[in-house]
Design a protein around this motif. Structure first.
Motif, PDB file in Angstrom:
ATOM      1  N   UNK A   1      43.150  31.807  48.494  1.00 33.31           N
ATOM      2  CA  UNK A   1      43.296  31.583  47.055  1.00 33.31           C
ATOM      3  C   UNK A   1      44.279  32.625  46.515  1.00 33.31           C
ATOM      4  N   UNK A   2      44.963  32.312  45.406  1.00 30.54           N
ATOM      5  CA  UNK A   2      46.061  33.185  44.947  1.00 30.54           C
ATOM      6  C   UNK A   2      45.643  34.381  44.104  1.00 30.54           C
ATOM      7  N   UNK A   3      44.468  34.945  44.357  1.00 29.90           N
ATOM      8  CA  UNK A   3      44.044  36.142  43.629  1.00 29.90           C
ATOM      9  C   UNK A   3      42.963  36.863  44.423  1.00 29.90           C
ATOM     10  N   UNK A   4      42.745  38.126  44.082  1.00 27.57           N
ATOM     11  CA  UNK A   4      41.650  38.891  44.651  1.00 27.57           C
ATOM     12  C   UNK A   4      40.350  38.535  43.935  1.00 27.57           C
ATOM     13  N   UNK A   5      39.242  38.631  44.625  1.00 21.55           N
ATOM     14  CA  UNK A   5      37.948  38.233  44.071  1.00 21.55           C
ATOM     15  C   UNK A   5      37.205  39.471  43.565  1.00 21.55           C
ATOM     16  N   UNK A   6      36.884  39.464  42.259  1.00 20.26           N
ATOM     17  CA  UNK A   6      36.120  40.569  41.679  1.00 20.26           C
ATOM     18  C   UNK A   6      34.704  40.158  41.276  1.00 20.26           C
ATOM     19  N   UNK A   7      34.487  38.859  41.127  1.00 22.73           N
ATOM     20  CA  UNK A   7      33.165  38.410  40.686  1.00 22.73           C
ATOM     21  C   UNK A   7      32.888  37.038  41.273  1.00 22.73           C
ATOM     22  N   UNK A   8      31.629  36.796  41.616  1.00 21.91           N
ATOM     23  CA  UNK A   8      31.176  35.497  42.097  1.00 21.91           C
ATOM     24  C   UNK A   8      29.943  35.124  41.285  1.00 21.91           C
ATOM     25  N   UNK A   9      29.915  33.898  40.773  1.00 16.78           N
ATOM     26  CA  UNK A   9      28.706  33.410  40.115  1.00 16.78           C
ATOM     27  C   UNK A   9      28.541  31.945  40.442  1.00 16.78           C
ATOM     28  N   UNK A  10      27.337  31.414  40.184  1.00 17.05           N
ATOM     29  CA  UNK A  10      27.101  30.016  40.499  1.00 17.05           C
ATOM     30  C   UNK A  10      26.186  29.394  39.465  1.00 17.05           C
ATOM     31  N   UNK A  11      26.391  28.092  39.281  1.00 16.92           N
ATOM     32  CA  UNK A  11      25.591  27.278  38.370  1.00 16.92           C
ATOM     33  C   UNK A  11      24.698  26.378  39.204  1.00 16.92           C
ATOM     34  N   UNK A  12      23.450  26.224  38.798  1.00 16.91           N
ATOM     35  CA  UNK A  12      22.519  25.360  39.516  1.00 16.91           C
ATOM     36  C   UNK A  12      21.439  24.913  38.551  1.00 16.91           C
TER      37      UNK A  12
END
Length: 136
Positions: A30-41
């Motif tokens: 992906x074209x960016x660095x990852x600083x946060x991960x979240x999810x919807x459920x």
């Protein structure tokens, strides 16, 4: 920004009789660095999520289970993408209005974000979004 910069990205898949594996590396897949991960459920039937834009945030949206639709709008063009596989996802660049709907039962939406949460980066009013996009 233009909706044409938003795209579905196929992710690596390692097939194995014991179960498949997919992985995501920032600045590689992906074209960016990852600083946060979240999810919807547990999204109730008939509900939608999102209804906003981000001034600076890049996102990568993956359907981990089930399915849902992502609606994108750059102020001039609209696009709907149906996500239903965990081995591809949708890159969404800044200044794109988005909302998610049509969640299937048991759907899980994972979002990888380029920045930590910052409320000032959100545009939650569509009229404000259209005014800001017109000045770019």
């Amino acid at each position: 920004m233009s909706i044409s910069k938003c795209k579905v990205i196929d992710l690596p898949r390692v097939a194995d009789a014991r179960g498949n594996l997919t992985f995501i590396e920032g600045h590689n897949h992906i074209p960016f660095g990852i600083k946060r991960v979240y999810y919807l459920y547990d999204v109730p039937g008939g509900s939608d999520r999102g209804e906003h834009a981000h001034r600076n945030l890049h996102q990568f949206i993956v359907c981990m289970s089930g399915s849902f639709d992502v609606h994108l709008d750059d102020g001039q063009k609209n696009k709907r993408i149906h996500l239903n596989r965990s081995y591809f996802g949708l890159y969404v660049c800044p200044m794109i209005w988005r909302y998610l709907d049509n969640f299937s039962s048991g759907a899980v939406c994972m979002v990888l974000a380029s920045e930590n949460y910052d409320e000032s980066d959100y545009i939650r009013d569509r009229e404000v979004f259209l005014k800001e996009i017109a000045t770019l």
